[in-house]
Design a protein around this motif. Structure first.
Motif, PDB file in Angstrom:
ATOM      1  N   VAL A 158      18.286   3.910  -3.045  1.00  0.00           N
ATOM      2  CA  VAL A 158      17.778   3.180  -4.213  1.00  0.00           C
ATOM      3  C   VAL A 158      16.831   2.107  -3.681  1.00  0.00           C
ATOM      4  CG1 VAL A 158      18.376   1.673  -6.149  1.00  0.00           C
ATOM      5  CG2 VAL A 158      19.872   3.598  -5.557  1.00  0.00           C
ATOM      6  N   ALA A 159      15.633   2.063  -4.259  1.00  0.00           N
ATOM      7  CA  ALA A 159      14.664   1.042  -3.833  1.00  0.00           C
ATOM      8  C   ALA A 159      14.550  -0.026  -4.905  1.00  0.00           C
ATOM      9  CB  ALA A 159      13.307   1.679  -3.596  1.00  0.00           C
ATOM     10  N   CYS A 160      14.073  -1.184  -4.470  1.00  0.00           N
ATOM     11  CA  CYS A 160      13.908  -2.325  -5.373  1.00  0.00           C
ATOM     12  C   CYS A 160      12.521  -2.922  -5.144  1.00  0.00           C
ATOM     13  CB  CYS A 160      15.004  -3.341  -5.048  1.00  0.00           C
ATOM     14  SG  CYS A 160      14.673  -5.048  -5.452  1.00  0.00           S
ATOM     15  N   TYR A 161      11.914  -3.378  -6.218  1.00  0.00           N
ATOM     16  CA  TYR A 161      10.608  -4.059  -6.167  1.00  0.00           C
ATOM     17  C   TYR A 161      10.695  -5.286  -7.062  1.00  0.00           C
ATOM     18  CZ  TYR A 161       9.154   0.418  -4.291  1.00  0.00           C
ATOM     19  OH  TYR A 161       9.056   1.545  -3.509  1.00  0.00           O
ATOM     20  N   PHE A 162       9.900  -6.307  -6.736  1.00  0.00           N
ATOM     21  CA  PHE A 162       9.849  -7.453  -7.652  1.00  0.00           C
ATOM     22  C   PHE A 162       8.410  -7.814  -7.964  1.00  0.00           C
ATOM     23  CE2 PHE A 162       9.964  -9.317  -3.424  1.00  0.00           C
ATOM     24  CZ  PHE A 162       9.024 -10.334  -3.488  1.00  0.00           C
ATOM     25  N   SER A 163       8.237  -8.428  -9.136  1.00  0.00           N
ATOM     26  CA  SER A 163       6.881  -8.702  -9.616  1.00  0.00           C
ATOM     27  C   SER A 163       6.916  -9.871 -10.572  1.00  0.00           C
ATOM     28  CB  SER A 163       6.358  -7.464 -10.350  1.00  0.00           C
ATOM     29  OG  SER A 163       5.158  -7.748 -11.022  1.00  0.00           O
ATOM     30  N   GLY A 196       0.799  -1.227   0.000  1.00  0.00           N
ATOM     31  CA  GLY A 196       0.000   0.000   0.000  1.00  0.00           C
ATOM     32  C   GLY A 196       0.831   1.276   0.000  1.00  0.00           C
ATOM     33  N   GLN A 197       2.145   1.159  -0.194  1.00  0.00           N
ATOM     34  CA  GLN A 197       3.005   2.347  -0.244  1.00  0.00           C
ATOM     35  C   GLN A 197       3.214   2.763  -1.697  1.00  0.00           C
ATOM     36  OE1 GLN A 197       4.240   3.838   2.678  1.00  0.00           O
ATOM     37  NE2 GLN A 197       2.825   2.325   3.538  1.00  0.00           N
ATOM     38  N   GLN A 198       3.295   4.068  -1.916  1.00  0.00           N
ATOM     39  CA  GLN A 198       3.541   4.576  -3.267  1.00  0.00           C
ATOM     40  C   GLN A 198       4.927   4.111  -3.750  1.00  0.00           C
ATOM     41  OE1 GLN A 198       2.232   8.607  -3.460  1.00  0.00           O
ATOM     42  NE2 GLN A 198       3.056   8.973  -5.474  1.00  0.00           N
ATOM     43  N   ILE A 199       4.975   3.539  -4.944  1.00  0.00           N
ATOM     44  CA  ILE A 199       6.249   2.984  -5.443  1.00  0.00           C
ATOM     45  C   ILE A 199       7.277   4.093  -5.649  1.00  0.00           C
ATOM     46  CG2 ILE A 199       7.348   1.815  -7.412  1.00  0.00           C
ATOM     47  CD1 ILE A 199       4.867   0.051  -7.603  1.00  0.00           C
ATOM     48  N   GLN A 200       8.458   3.867  -5.095  1.00  0.00           N
ATOM     49  CA  GLN A 200       9.564   4.830  -5.200  1.00  0.00           C
ATOM     50  C   GLN A 200      10.638   4.208  -6.077  1.00  0.00           C
ATOM     51  OE1 GLN A 200       9.737   7.965  -3.971  1.00  0.00           O
ATOM     52  NE2 GLN A 200       7.657   7.758  -3.210  1.00  0.00           N
ATOM     53  N   TYR A 222      10.391 -10.029 -12.467  1.00  0.00           N
ATOM     54  CA  TYR A 222      10.886  -8.710 -12.878  1.00  0.00           C
ATOM     55  C   TYR A 222      11.328  -7.967 -11.623  1.00  0.00           C
ATOM     56  CZ  TYR A 222       8.997  -9.458 -17.512  1.00  0.00           C
ATOM     57  OH  TYR A 222       8.760  -9.964 -18.762  1.00  0.00           O
ATOM     58  N   TYR A 223      12.442  -7.249 -11.744  1.00  0.00           N
ATOM     59  CA  TYR A 223      12.921  -6.395 -10.653  1.00  0.00           C
ATOM     60  C   TYR A 223      12.965  -4.961 -11.148  1.00  0.00           C
ATOM     61  CZ  TYR A 223      14.199 -10.466  -7.912  1.00  0.00           C
ATOM     62  OH  TYR A 223      14.147 -11.626  -7.184  1.00  0.00           O
ATOM     63  N   TRP A 224      12.452  -4.068 -10.342  1.00  0.00           N
ATOM     64  CA  TRP A 224      12.405  -2.646 -10.701  1.00  0.00           C
ATOM     65  C   TRP A 224      13.234  -1.886  -9.665  1.00  0.00           C
ATOM     66  CZ3 TRP A 224       6.996   0.244 -10.825  1.00  0.00           C
ATOM     67  CH2 TRP A 224       7.181   1.562 -11.301  1.00  0.00           C
ATOM     68  N   PHE A 225      14.265  -1.200 -10.153  1.00  0.00           N
ATOM     69  CA  PHE A 225      15.122  -0.383  -9.284  1.00  0.00           C
ATOM     70  C   PHE A 225      14.925   1.079  -9.652  1.00  0.00           C
ATOM     71  CE2 PHE A 225      17.107  -4.476  -9.688  1.00  0.00           C
ATOM     72  CZ  PHE A 225      17.533  -4.767  -8.404  1.00  0.00           C
ATOM     73  N   GLY A 226      15.007   1.962  -8.683  1.00  0.00           N
ATOM     74  CA  GLY A 226      14.902   3.379  -9.000  1.00  0.00           C
ATOM     75  C   GLY A 226      15.209   4.250  -7.798  1.00  0.00           C
ATOM     76  N   GLU A 227      15.176   5.549  -8.053  1.00  0.00           N
ATOM     77  CA  GLU A 227      15.437   6.519  -6.976  1.00  0.00           C
ATOM     78  C   GLU A 227      14.297   6.443  -5.964  1.00  0.00           C
ATOM     79  OE1 GLU A 227      15.437  10.304  -9.023  1.00  0.00           O
ATOM     80  OE2 GLU A 227      16.713   9.453 -10.581  1.00  0.00           O
ATOM     81  N   ASP A 228      14.663   6.277  -4.717  1.00  0.00           N
ATOM     82  CA  ASP A 228      13.672   6.296  -3.644  1.00  0.00           C
ATOM     83  C   ASP A 228      13.671   7.696  -3.041  1.00  0.00           C
ATOM     84  OD1 ASP A 228      12.430   6.224  -1.109  1.00  0.00           O
ATOM     85  OD2 ASP A 228      12.801   4.067  -0.946  1.00  0.00           O
ATOM     86  N   ARG A 229      12.589   8.441  -3.291  1.00  0.00           N
ATOM     87  CA  ARG A 229      12.505   9.839  -2.852  1.00  0.00           C
ATOM     88  C   ARG A 229      11.553   9.993  -1.672  1.00  0.00           C
ATOM     89  NH1 ARG A 229      16.003  13.434  -5.719  1.00  0.00           N
ATOM     90  NH2 ARG A 229      16.198  12.721  -7.864  1.00  0.00           N
TER      91      ARG A 229
END
Ligand code: DGJ
Length: 328
Positions: free
Chosen positions: A73-78, A38-42, A55-62
């Protein structure tokens, strides 16, 4: 009565989870995108890679509550590109080169190295005035971190600001970086250990940033944005039959007045299905005053015979098995 309720409950549950009636997962460009908690993806200025069926999504965590002295840097997987689980802040960095207040870590991208078994994270590292102009490199033994800072450098001896990531069909890994003094994009091949940029493939003389590349049916497409800071502009593309060039002239990806629908390119993601190959234009809708609330514009592009077109954003879904997308 109680028993009947229970049986009905089970039936509803089965119906909802049955593949034929299960809810189709939809990507909604520009909407707030929440992770599974439920957190906004960073994952701004980010990149997506496929690794062992996920899939892994990396990006700037603001995130607003981040320590202002550090960069994240945050990471997500799907499994479906729609529902993302957080793997947390996989890289937390304190000003590694003494760049001072408001130092910059932008556009992180992770390259899995099959030779060394390491995961190599590249990012744009800079001072507040964007004069340091280097890439930073960090490594981890696990895709989901934690990553450890290794070094920073100017790839091929050039100033480097926005970076993009490209892994070709043969597995070779490349960095696309923007060099302002020479007013253009470099495409450089990574060294065997991925810790350096070892070989120049192309220099594309066009003052662009937000570089991204994809290889589709024998044609390379490079995409970039004009240099208007956080403000949107009409992103453009050029093509070549090889990574060495020559590259065509740049053309708009969408009607120029749409200014890429408010977004700036960060990656072109190729999904190869049994029925079709889909290329997803991944871009950031920046909100410079509230960067943590910046949004994502992901849309499948129409791509054929050296032409690439970004349709107006609307909700869509993808069947990852067949590669077929549907506008909703
Ligand atoms: C445009 C770049 O593409 C972004 O990554 C960021 O550096 C902004 N400029 C800063 O103005």
């Amino acid at each position: 009565m109680k028993k009947l309720g229970f049986v009905l409950g089970i039936l509803v549950l089965l119906a909802c989870t049955h593949p034929l009636v299960a809810r189709v997962r939809v990507i909604r460009p520009g909407n707030v995108w929440l992770d599974s908690s439920g957190q906004q993806i960073q994952a701004h200025g980010g990149g997506v890679i496929r690794w062992h069926g996920r899939y892994y999504w990396f990006g700037e965590d603001r995130t607003r509550t981040n320590d202002p002295e550090k960069r994240y840097v945050a990471c997500y997987f799907s499994k479906d590109l729609v529902r993302w689980n957080s793997c947390g802040q996989v890289f937390v960095l304190s000003d590694p080169e003494h760049l001072g207040k408001n130092w910059v870590l932008e556009r992180p991208k992770v390259f899995p190295n099959r030779r060394t078994g390491k995961f190599v994270l590249y990012f744009h590292l800079d001072d507040a005035k964007y004069q340091f102009a280097r890439v930073g490199v960090a490594v981890s033994n696990r895709i989901d971190g934690p990553y450890t800072y290794v070094h920073s450098f100017r790839p091929l001896g050039q100033e480097s600001r926005d970076i993009g990531q490209f892994i070709d069909d043969d597995g070779s890994a490349y960095l696309i970086f923007e060099a302002r003094p020479t007013r253009g994009f470099f495409i450089g091949r990574l060294s065997d250990d991925y810790l350096e940029v070892s070989e120049k493939m192309s220099f594309i003389h066009a003052p662009l940033e937000g570089g991204a590349l994809v290889h589709d049916k024998g044609i390379y497409y490079v995409v970039g944005s004009h240099m208007t800071g956080w403000a949107p502009n009409s992103n453009v593309y050029a093509t070549s039959n090889t990574l060495i060039g020559p590259w065509t002239e740049f053309k708009d990806v969408a009607p120029p007045e749409a200014k890429t629908y408010g977004a700036q390119s960060t990656m072109l993601l190729k999904v190869e299905g049994t029925k079709q190959t889909t290329v997803i234009f991944m871009a950031d809708i920046w909100k410079p005053k509230t960067l943590w609330d910046s949004r994502y514009l992901w849309m499948p592009v129409e791509i054929e015979d050296g032409k690439l077109h970004l349709p107006a954003p609307q909700p869509w879904s993808i069947n990852l098995k067949t590669g077929v997308t549907k506008l909703k």
